[in-house]
Enzyme design. Sequence first.
Site, PDB file in Angstrom:
ATOM      1  N   TYR A 154      42.282  39.894  45.812  1.00 31.03           N
ATOM      2  CA  TYR A 154      40.840  40.125  45.742  1.00 31.03           C
ATOM      3  C   TYR A 154      40.286  40.543  47.106  1.00 31.03           C
ATOM      4  O   TYR A 154      39.479  41.475  47.215  1.00 31.03           O
ATOM      5  CB  TYR A 154      40.165  38.849  45.243  1.00 31.03           C
ATOM      6  CG  TYR A 154      38.693  38.946  44.958  1.00 31.03           C
ATOM      7  CD1 TYR A 154      38.225  39.506  43.770  1.00 31.03           C
ATOM      8  CD2 TYR A 154      37.760  38.438  45.853  1.00 31.03           C
ATOM      9  CE1 TYR A 154      36.863  39.564  43.489  1.00 31.03           C
ATOM     10  CE2 TYR A 154      36.404  38.491  45.591  1.00 31.03           C
ATOM     11  CZ  TYR A 154      35.950  39.055  44.411  1.00 31.03           C
ATOM     12  OH  TYR A 154      34.598  39.110  44.142  1.00 31.03           O
ATOM     13  N   LYS A 158      38.472  44.083  47.919  1.00 27.08           N
ATOM     14  CA  LYS A 158      37.092  44.143  48.396  1.00 27.08           C
ATOM     15  C   LYS A 158      37.007  44.791  49.776  1.00 27.08           C
ATOM     16  O   LYS A 158      36.028  45.493  50.079  1.00 27.08           O
ATOM     17  CB  LYS A 158      36.483  42.738  48.412  1.00 27.08           C
ATOM     18  CG  LYS A 158      36.246  42.146  47.031  1.00 27.08           C
ATOM     19  CD  LYS A 158      35.394  43.054  46.152  1.00 27.08           C
ATOM     20  CE  LYS A 158      34.921  42.370  44.888  1.00 27.08           C
ATOM     21  NZ  LYS A 158      34.134  43.285  44.022  1.00 27.08           N
TER      22      LYS A 158
END
Length: 253
Positions: A154, A158
């Site tokens: 993640y 991002k």
Amino acid sequence: MTTPQQRVAVVTGAARGIGAGIARRLASDGLAVAVLDLDESACQGVVEQIEADGGRALAVGADVSDPEQVEAAVRRVAEELGAPTVLVNNAGIIRDNLIFKMELSDWDSVMAVHLRGAFLMTKACQGYMTQAKFGRVVNLSSTSAQGNRGQVNYSAAKAGLQGFTKTLAIELGKFGVTANAIAPGFIETEMTAETAARIGMDFEDLKKAAASQAAVARTGRPEDIAHAASFFVSEGAGFTTGQVLYVAGGPCD
């Protein structure tokens, strides 16, 4: 006197949480909004809220990581609402684990939705934007881009969206298209509630812990992110591009 044509926005991952909040806010700002998520029926509630308030909205089901579904979805938006010149890439999933436990599928699925999805959606919409000589791309990053235990997939996705955003700004700026990113901190959504349940923690306790770390002494809400998106999407934000705005209740590097 002619009236200006209504702008059309596509918000991905908009059936709930931050995406739903952004969709409702952009509709209240006067845009027609395509509420896009994996399950079209799940979008209907947000569409009905927008329509009840006098806005125009369309529920669209599509997997943002599938190029054929993306092309069909964007084409449908253009036909039923109008040329999409505003895009909010919000769709995302989490598959948290420490790296030694993380499966390849956990890495691939997160990259597919966040990065591949943002790429495909932006590629499909940018032609409408450049033709109109106006466009707004808003990508949802996260404070996790700075690193967060158990989120190597993640965090990487991002952080990647931030580089994606800056490059879009460089490539598309001369066509009147801006690209910016919002990096939320802890936001009260269904996803963070699910995270609490997964780690065996009461959601209220998790919120209190997050609030104690924030300078403003509270957790965020979808409306906080929607307000930032509203600015980036606005006509007046045409000289703001390639930026990453941390909406996290405190300073972020």
